[in-house]
Scaffold this motif. Structure first.
Motif, PDB file in Angstrom:
ATOM      1  N   TRP B 254      44.104  32.831   3.637  1.00  0.00           N
ATOM      2  CA  TRP B 254      43.039  33.091   2.666  1.00  0.00           C
ATOM      3  C   TRP B 254      43.583  33.313   1.255  1.00  0.00           C
ATOM      4  O   TRP B 254      43.025  32.839   0.279  1.00  0.00           O
ATOM      5  CB  TRP B 254      42.231  34.327   3.087  1.00  0.00           C
ATOM      6  CG  TRP B 254      41.460  34.152   4.363  1.00  0.00           C
ATOM      7  CD1 TRP B 254      40.999  32.973   4.880  1.00  0.00           C
ATOM      8  CD2 TRP B 254      41.087  35.171   5.293  1.00  0.00           C
ATOM      9  NE1 TRP B 254      40.362  33.202   6.077  1.00  0.00           N
ATOM     10  CE2 TRP B 254      40.391  34.535   6.354  1.00  0.00           C
ATOM     11  CE3 TRP B 254      41.257  36.549   5.337  1.00  0.00           C
ATOM     12  CZ2 TRP B 254      39.874  35.242   7.443  1.00  0.00           C
ATOM     13  CZ3 TRP B 254      40.746  37.246   6.410  1.00  0.00           C
ATOM     14  CH2 TRP B 254      40.066  36.590   7.451  1.00  0.00           C
ATOM     15  N   PHE B 255      44.651  34.115   1.198  1.00  0.00           N
ATOM     16  CA  PHE B 255      45.137  34.544  -0.131  1.00  0.00           C
ATOM     17  C   PHE B 255      46.460  33.908  -0.534  1.00  0.00           C
ATOM     18  O   PHE B 255      46.872  34.005  -1.681  1.00  0.00           O
ATOM     19  CB  PHE B 255      45.311  36.074  -0.152  1.00  0.00           C
ATOM     20  CG  PHE B 255      44.095  36.826   0.305  1.00  0.00           C
ATOM     21  CD1 PHE B 255      42.926  36.812  -0.444  1.00  0.00           C
ATOM     22  CD2 PHE B 255      44.107  37.543   1.493  1.00  0.00           C
ATOM     23  CE1 PHE B 255      41.798  37.498  -0.019  1.00  0.00           C
ATOM     24  CE2 PHE B 255      42.984  38.236   1.931  1.00  0.00           C
ATOM     25  CZ  PHE B 255      41.828  38.210   1.174  1.00  0.00           C
ATOM     26  N   ASN B 259      47.646  40.690   2.495  1.00  0.00           N
ATOM     27  CA  ASN B 259      46.695  41.684   2.014  1.00  0.00           C
ATOM     28  C   ASN B 259      46.965  42.980   2.778  1.00  0.00           C
ATOM     29  O   ASN B 259      46.624  43.109   3.954  1.00  0.00           O
ATOM     30  CB  ASN B 259      45.259  41.203   2.231  1.00  0.00           C
ATOM     31  CG  ASN B 259      44.248  42.165   1.645  1.00  0.00           C
ATOM     32  OD1 ASN B 259      44.421  43.379   1.712  1.00  0.00           O
ATOM     33  ND2 ASN B 259      43.196  41.627   1.059  1.00  0.00           N
ATOM     34  N   TRP B 299      45.446  36.702  -5.118  1.00  0.00           N
ATOM     35  CA  TRP B 299      45.587  35.311  -4.693  1.00  0.00           C
ATOM     36  C   TRP B 299      46.781  34.701  -5.423  1.00  0.00           C
ATOM     37  O   TRP B 299      46.953  34.924  -6.630  1.00  0.00           O
ATOM     38  CB  TRP B 299      44.357  34.482  -5.084  1.00  0.00           C
ATOM     39  CG  TRP B 299      43.209  34.585  -4.160  1.00  0.00           C
ATOM     40  CD1 TRP B 299      42.966  33.818  -3.058  1.00  0.00           C
ATOM     41  CD2 TRP B 299      42.093  35.490  -4.251  1.00  0.00           C
ATOM     42  NE1 TRP B 299      41.787  34.196  -2.442  1.00  0.00           N
ATOM     43  CE2 TRP B 299      41.232  35.221  -3.159  1.00  0.00           C
ATOM     44  CE3 TRP B 299      41.762  36.524  -5.128  1.00  0.00           C
ATOM     45  CZ2 TRP B 299      40.055  35.935  -2.938  1.00  0.00           C
ATOM     46  CZ3 TRP B 299      40.587  37.231  -4.904  1.00  0.00           C
ATOM     47  CH2 TRP B 299      39.749  36.927  -3.832  1.00  0.00           C
ATOM     48  N   VAL B 303      46.582  28.337  -4.387  1.00  0.00           N
ATOM     49  CA  VAL B 303      46.421  28.754  -2.992  1.00  0.00           C
ATOM     50  C   VAL B 303      45.830  27.615  -2.145  1.00  0.00           C
ATOM     51  O   VAL B 303      46.008  27.553  -0.927  1.00  0.00           O
ATOM     52  CB  VAL B 303      45.562  30.043  -2.897  1.00  0.00           C
ATOM     53  CG1 VAL B 303      44.125  29.798  -3.320  1.00  0.00           C
ATOM     54  CG2 VAL B 303      45.622  30.636  -1.500  1.00  0.00           C
ATOM     55  N   ARG B 307      46.200  26.553   1.909  1.00  0.00           N
ATOM     56  CA  ARG B 307      45.055  26.411   2.808  1.00  0.00           C
ATOM     57  C   ARG B 307      45.037  25.022   3.449  1.00  0.00           C
ATOM     58  O   ARG B 307      44.699  24.869   4.629  1.00  0.00           O
ATOM     59  CB  ARG B 307      43.752  26.654   2.047  1.00  0.00           C
ATOM     60  CG  ARG B 307      43.573  28.122   1.696  1.00  0.00           C
ATOM     61  CD  ARG B 307      42.301  28.347   0.937  1.00  0.00           C
ATOM     62  NE  ARG B 307      42.192  29.745   0.529  1.00  0.00           N
ATOM     63  CZ  ARG B 307      41.402  30.169  -0.432  1.00  0.00           C
ATOM     64  NH1 ARG B 307      40.637  29.321  -1.099  1.00  0.00           N
ATOM     65  NH2 ARG B 307      41.345  31.436  -0.738  1.00  0.00           N
TER      66      ARG B 307
END
Lengths: 288, 331
Positions: B254-255, B259, B299, B303, B307
């Protein structure tokens, strides 16, 4: 020409260990080492992100290596976990050209990049010793850490497996001690200096994890150390942030090696983020 | 050759109140292994010195001990490589009770091995006419791990066993791998479920001592990593260790970065209230010191590239059943 590196900060230096990033940037600025932060590089996975498919994390890391190659620079790590994971990924890719080709095929098609196998992974300590030179560092010291007794804590990935270690004698390294002595500190030898801090299992088995870090802290304390010095923010977290849960009476300050170098170069403890540690280092620093 | 002082641990259970070190001096001959030296000391200086040995060829695993604090095979190590300031210090293997001098009681090691049923359990209902065949590629999966000589060097230096004797330990986890990856074995799922429990494969810290001390190609840490991958691919993900790995991957996807606010909660399990409360104190301490990770996630630049890599592996997995990455959506 100034030393230049593609600076891989790692995630913790952007999150729970921001003082590590601050102090690294200040130290390198003062020493004239130019850092180009890799803001487009992804998390290394810490050996965990690829646990259900190592090829995914190898591809993500190959992208990081490709980014450094595009910049024409070696990668500087400030986290020994990132460094160890990067080196392991490189070794897997170098060992099997067919595997590297498959990784590069995905990398090329999804990002347009290719890892050529040239990017070098270097830890801050190695750069300081080999590229910059300890004599030069010594010459920059304005505030020697005279009476401070520092216990170097190496972190697993900096010394094991031996084939990936940056250090000459991973079973009995002296690189951190040499840096600390160059900035005028005294070093202590203690049984726990090459042990595991336990951080990787803090979520799985907190009791074991904290028993491990507690054992290191006690070992340093019994050897007369004023503070523990780390070169990995994960070791730092387990020994500093969790220390009150291990034993609130230990009160052993844990500092990043960059912070001590920064002090010797003339920065204040506050500039180096030493006021953000859970265990206050002010008592130990009073001896300087 | 130079004169070396051997500083050797001496202790006899039931007789001595506490251990001591005894020093022996010996002139090293060129090519002397550590075992040669011990034999010479025993034969010429002190017949009461106790240690194990048998083959002298790094096959039997008997002569494992600690030299200068690290486990090794005495027969496989040149004594000259161990001399530090004229001294070689010898201790019994770590993490074991000592019987006498360099001889330890290996029973905890054997007891742990027995917990993973270290024998082949094929499907007896499908008895072949002759032997159960393997292709070279199938054997390659267990080629390294079958070189284990059960010397217990890995066990001696394991950092987790130092604090928790219930941990299955590196040799045992490697032995479990040996049968999980054996295509002739029919109990793989059961074996994986066993070692995914507490004190098993997820309790290893990756410290690397086991692989560093291993005198063979077994390299337990590498086998532990392969076993974790197999456990997750088999869908055995209801443990903090597996959730931790999945959380890491989700965060990376995601980032592009970790996280640190999400991961502890994901590792504990979203509905594991006591587990989540258990990570609160450190969070509060960090907040009070302005050390807590920023609330808003970070982020990385570009990114999208990361992904797309994850997506590609996800599609690979869907298309050919297992060669691509498993993602959180698959569980």
């Amino acid at each position: 020409m100034a030393l230049q590196y593609a600076f891989y900060t790692g995630c913790v230096a952007k999150g729970a260990g921001r003082e590590l990033l601050t102090s690294t940037n200040l130290v390198c600025k003062k020493l004239g080492i130019e850092l180009f932060e890799m803001e487009d590089a992804a998390c290394c996975g810490a050996g965990v992100g690829g646990e259900d498919n190592v090829m995914v994390s190898d591809t993500i890391n190959a992208r990081t290596f490709a980014l450094a190659e595009e910049r024409g620079m070696d990668i500087m790590n400030i986290c020994v976990t990132c460094q160890g994971v990067h080196k392991k990924a490189q070794a897997r890719l170098a060992k099997e050209p067919e595997y590297m080709a498959r990784v590069n095929e995905v990398l090329k098609s999804e990002t347009g990049r290719v890892y050529k196998g040239q990017a070098k992974i270097r830890h801050f300590a190695k750069i300081l010793i080999e590229d910059y030179g300890l004599d030069k560092l010594k010459a920059q010291v304005v505030k020697p850490l005279g009476e401070l007794k520092a216990a170097a804590f190496y972190g697993c990935y900096s010394v094991r497996p031996h084939e990936y270690s940056d250090f000459k004698n991973p079973d009995d390294p002296d690189e951190m001690e040499r840096i600390l002595e160059a900035i005028g500190a005294k070093t202590v030898s203690y049984p726990g200096r090459l042990k595991c801090c336990g951080f990787p299992i803090i979520m799985m088995n907190k009791q074991n994890s904290l028993t491990m870090s507690g054992s290191v802290i006690r070992s340093a304390k019994e050897s007369g150390a004023d503070c523990l010095v780390t070169q990995c923010p994960l070791c730092h977290l387990n020994m500093d942030a969790y220390q009150p849960e291990i034993d609130d009476t230990l009160r052993m300050p844990v500092v990043h090696i960059q912070q001590l170098i920064g002090l010797a170069l003339g920065y204040t403890a506050e500039q180096l983020g030493m006021n953000t540690h859970i265990v206050s280092a002010s008592g130990a620093l009073a001896s300087i | 050759m130079s004169q070396v002082t051997f500083r050797i641990y001496r202790f006899e259970t039931g007789k001595d109140a506490s251990p001591r070190y005894q020093e022996y001096k010996l002139a090293l001959q060129e090519g002397d292994t550590l075992l040669n030296c011990l034999n010479t000391i025993r034969d010429t200086q002190d017949g009461t010195l106790a240690y194990r040995m048998s083959c002298g060829s790094a096959i039997c695993g008997s002569c494992a001990m600690r030299a200068n604090g690290h486990a090794l095979l005495a027969c496989k190590t040149q004594a000259s490589s161990l001399v530090k300031n004229g001294v070689i210090q010898l201790d019994p293997l770590g993490n074991f009770p000592v019987i006498r001098d360099l001889v330890v009681d290996l029973e905890p090691f054997w007891a742990s091995l027995r917990k993973v049923s270290p024998w082949l359990q094929p499907n007896l209902a499908d008895e072949p006419v002759r032997e159960r065949l393997q292709t070279p590629a199938q054997f390659h999966l267990i080629d390294d791990v079958t070189t284990c000589i059960l010397c217990a060097s890995c066990w001696s230096d394991c950092n987790v066993l130092e604090v928790d004797k219930k941990f299955l330990g590196p040799a045992t986890l490697a032995k479990a791998h040996r049968f999980i990856f054996d295509t002739r074995d029919a109990k793989g799922q059961e074996r994986m479920e066993r070692i995914a429990e507490p004190n098993g494969v997820w309790d290893c810290t990756h410290c690397g001592e086991c692989s560093t001390r291993c005198p063979t190609e077994t390299k337990p840490l590498a086998r532990i990593e392969e076993t974790r991958e197999a456990v997750m691919k088999a869908g055995i993900t209801n443990s903090p260790g597996a959730r931790h790995a999945l959380g890491f991957r989700e965060s990376m996807r995601w980032f592009g970065a970790l996280n640190e606010n999400y991961l502890p909660i994901r590792s504990m399990g979203f509905f594991n209230i006591p587990g989540i409360l258990g990570v609160m104190p450190v969070g509060i301490r960090m907040m009070l010191k302005r050390k807590a990770p920023p609330i808003l996630p970070h982020w990385i630049d570009k990114v999208g590239e990361v992904r797309r890599i994850f997506k590609r592996f996800h599609e690979l997995r869907k298309n050919n059943g297992g060669t691509g990455a498993k993602t959180d959506g698959d569980d």
